[in-house]
Motif scaffolding. Structure first.
Motif, PDB file in Angstrom:
ATOM      1  N   TYR A  43     -56.276 -16.158  24.889  1.00  0.00           N
ATOM      2  CA  TYR A  43     -56.857 -14.875  24.503  1.00  0.00           C
ATOM      3  C   TYR A  43     -57.789 -14.310  25.571  1.00  0.00           C
ATOM      4  O   TYR A  43     -58.287 -13.189  25.426  1.00  0.00           O
ATOM      5  CB  TYR A  43     -57.581 -15.024  23.164  1.00  0.00           C
ATOM      6  CG  TYR A  43     -56.606 -15.170  22.017  1.00  0.00           C
ATOM      7  CD1 TYR A  43     -55.911 -14.072  21.539  1.00  0.00           C
ATOM      8  CD2 TYR A  43     -56.351 -16.413  21.449  1.00  0.00           C
ATOM      9  CE1 TYR A  43     -55.002 -14.196  20.508  1.00  0.00           C
ATOM     10  CE2 TYR A  43     -55.437 -16.555  20.420  1.00  0.00           C
ATOM     11  CZ  TYR A  43     -54.753 -15.440  19.947  1.00  0.00           C
ATOM     12  OH  TYR A  43     -53.845 -15.569  18.938  1.00  0.00           O
ATOM     13  N   LYS A  45     -57.829 -12.542  28.713  1.00  0.00           N
ATOM     14  CA  LYS A  45     -56.859 -11.751  29.470  1.00  0.00           C
ATOM     15  C   LYS A  45     -57.034 -11.900  30.980  1.00  0.00           C
ATOM     16  O   LYS A  45     -56.075 -11.709  31.747  1.00  0.00           O
ATOM     17  CB  LYS A  45     -56.932 -10.287  29.043  1.00  0.00           C
ATOM     18  CG  LYS A  45     -56.539 -10.062  27.584  1.00  0.00           C
ATOM     19  CD  LYS A  45     -56.677  -8.604  27.194  1.00  0.00           C
ATOM     20  CE  LYS A  45     -56.264  -8.378  25.746  1.00  0.00           C
ATOM     21  NZ  LYS A  45     -57.092  -9.137  24.799  1.00  0.00           N
ATOM     22  N   ILE A  48     -55.026 -14.919  31.826  1.00  0.00           N
ATOM     23  CA  ILE A  48     -53.598 -14.592  31.763  1.00  0.00           C
ATOM     24  C   ILE A  48     -53.158 -13.910  33.063  1.00  0.00           C
ATOM     25  O   ILE A  48     -52.118 -14.245  33.644  1.00  0.00           O
ATOM     26  CB  ILE A  48     -53.303 -13.686  30.553  1.00  0.00           C
ATOM     27  CG1 ILE A  48     -53.538 -14.443  29.243  1.00  0.00           C
ATOM     28  CG2 ILE A  48     -51.871 -13.153  30.612  1.00  0.00           C
ATOM     29  CD1 ILE A  48     -52.606 -15.618  29.023  1.00  0.00           C
ATOM     30  N   TYR A  74     -61.787 -10.313  26.225  1.00  0.00           N
ATOM     31  CA  TYR A  74     -61.359 -10.744  24.896  1.00  0.00           C
ATOM     32  C   TYR A  74     -61.320  -9.522  23.983  1.00  0.00           C
ATOM     33  O   TYR A  74     -62.238  -8.704  24.002  1.00  0.00           O
ATOM     34  CB  TYR A  74     -62.322 -11.769  24.298  1.00  0.00           C
ATOM     35  CG  TYR A  74     -62.220 -13.151  24.883  1.00  0.00           C
ATOM     36  CD1 TYR A  74     -61.339 -14.099  24.356  1.00  0.00           C
ATOM     37  CD2 TYR A  74     -63.028 -13.526  25.956  1.00  0.00           C
ATOM     38  CE1 TYR A  74     -61.259 -15.370  24.886  1.00  0.00           C
ATOM     39  CE2 TYR A  74     -62.952 -14.803  26.495  1.00  0.00           C
ATOM     40  CZ  TYR A  74     -62.061 -15.721  25.956  1.00  0.00           C
ATOM     41  OH  TYR A  74     -61.981 -16.980  26.480  1.00  0.00           O
ATOM     42  N   SER A  83     -59.724  -0.028  26.041  1.00  0.00           N
ATOM     43  CA  SER A  83     -58.873  -0.059  27.230  1.00  0.00           C
ATOM     44  C   SER A  83     -58.719   1.343  27.818  1.00  0.00           C
ATOM     45  O   SER A  83     -58.674   2.331  27.086  1.00  0.00           O
ATOM     46  CB  SER A  83     -57.491  -0.616  26.878  1.00  0.00           C
ATOM     47  OG  SER A  83     -57.593  -1.941  26.392  1.00  0.00           O
ATOM     48  N   ILE A 180     -49.272  -9.374  30.108  1.00  0.00           N
ATOM     49  CA  ILE A 180     -50.621  -8.806  30.076  1.00  0.00           C
ATOM     50  C   ILE A 180     -51.435  -9.359  28.911  1.00  0.00           C
ATOM     51  O   ILE A 180     -52.665  -9.341  28.947  1.00  0.00           O
ATOM     52  CB  ILE A 180     -50.593  -7.268  30.023  1.00  0.00           C
ATOM     53  CG1 ILE A 180     -49.855  -6.780  28.770  1.00  0.00           C
ATOM     54  CG2 ILE A 180     -49.961  -6.708  31.292  1.00  0.00           C
ATOM     55  CD1 ILE A 180     -50.009  -5.298  28.509  1.00  0.00           C
ATOM     56  N   GLU A 181     -50.765  -9.829  27.860  1.00  0.00           N
ATOM     57  CA  GLU A 181     -51.450 -10.429  26.718  1.00  0.00           C
ATOM     58  C   GLU A 181     -50.575 -11.530  26.138  1.00  0.00           C
ATOM     59  O   GLU A 181     -49.346 -11.476  26.220  1.00  0.00           O
ATOM     60  CB  GLU A 181     -51.746  -9.397  25.619  1.00  0.00           C
ATOM     61  CG  GLU A 181     -52.758  -8.350  25.993  1.00  0.00           C
ATOM     62  CD  GLU A 181     -53.132  -7.458  24.817  1.00  0.00           C
ATOM     63  OE1 GLU A 181     -52.837  -7.842  23.661  1.00  0.00           O
ATOM     64  OE2 GLU A 181     -53.708  -6.385  25.045  1.00  0.00           O
TER      65      GLU A 181
END
Length: 318
Positions: A43, A45, A48, A74, A83, A180-181
């Motif tokens: 979780y 990002k 990731i 997060y 975003s 991306i997630e």
């Protein structure tokens, strides 16, 4: 424990499905975060992005070029909260925020992918794309019957490298084939479009019984979304919602997607609109028709209806 569903409008997908008391099947990120402490790092990002060599950093470290995409590191609420695209150094300086990150702006198709995973190996895939509108909203989602071999190969390799000891459902959000997630759950918006017996197969997966779902009769489906304006307290007679789809055998479910006892500002919604309802269907035109009929059933202080640009094809049935 039962299947853990936080949104009452989606309990319809799990009603009547047997789930052992000792088994927990998460559909919400908060529950998944608690259930899988070894894997909750997904979780983050920023991690990731870094796991794939995507250029990214926390706010406070300036991007080498613009535009970049900015978001919370997060975000357990979802719906794209916080975003945005930052197009200049000046904008980045003004909009820096604690707990946020920037990453290089990716190009390509945005795909939501669900997968059933056993010890880091994906045993089943399903891919969904959305038709975007303004401000992070979507007109509808297409749940594709077709496979995407290149995307499955990429995400499958990432799973083997980073989640080799994970078993359960997983959801990837990708742009241009890059992750991306990542979510330790499946998308609970359209499980009815995955086919009969799919939820039962998910329960068996979490119960330790492996993955047993033939998936031989895949069909492309659609999840059609109704948005209204922000700042309005909406209401609808929920006891009469199901009658809207009585004339549409192509429609598989209808969801009223907000809590009537919570103020609008307490909901996690994209900046472009307040999500009121979702219509899942095998036929896109039928989904549009039901959405238009449904829009006329909402009311709010000072508003008689949610305006829609599309005229209902079967308005006479309303």
């Amino acid at each position: 424990m039962p299947i853990l569903e936080r949104d009452p409008w989606r309990e319809q997908y799990f009603a009547g499905v047997a789930c052992p008391e000792s088994v927990a099947v998460p559909t919400d990120d908060g529950d998944a975060y608690e259930l899988f402490p070894r894997h909750r790092w997904v979780y983050n990002k920023l991690l990731i992005a870094e796991s794939q060599g995507i250029r990214a950093a926390p706010h406070g470290l300036p991007p080498p070029h613009f535009p970049v995409f900015s978001k919370p590191i997060y975000n357990m609420r979802g719906m794209g909260t916080g975003s945005r695209v930052m197009r200049s150094f000046d904008e980045w300086q003004r909009r820096q925020a604690p707990g946020h990150m920037w990453m290089e702006l990716l190009d390509g198709e945005h795909v939501s992918t669900d997968a059933a995973v056993i010890a880091g190996e994906a045993r089943w895939w399903r891919h969904t794309t959305g038709k975007p509108l303004k401000g992070g909203t979507f007109d509808y989602w297409t749940v594709h019957a077709a496979a995407r071999p290149a995307l499955e190969e990429y995400c499958g390799a990432w799973l083997r490298r980073h989640l080799a000891d994970y078993t359960g459902m997983i959801n990837f959000e990708t742009i241009g084939g890059k992750i991306i997630e990542c979510h330790l759950r499946f998308s609970d918006q359209w499980p009815d479009l995955y086919g009969p017996g799919w939820v039962e197969a998910v329960v068996k997966l979490y119960a330790g019984g492996g993955w047993d779902y033939a998936d031989t009769n895949r069909r492309t489906g659609y999840s059609v979304v109704l948005f209204g304006a922000h700042g309005i307290a909406y209401s609808i007679d929920r006891s009469r919602v199901q009658e809207l789809i009585a004339d549409y055998p192509e429609v598989t479910s209808l969801q009223i997607t907000f809590h009537a006892d919570k103020p609008p500002e307490a909901h996690a919604m994209p900046p472009g609109g307040f999500r009121l309802a979702i219509v899942n269907t095998w036929d896109l035109d039928a989904g549009f028709d039901v959405r238009d009929r449904l829009a006329l059933r909402f009311w709010s202080t000072g508003h008689s209806r949610v305006p829609r640009g599309r005229r209902a094809k079967r308005a006479s049935k309303s």
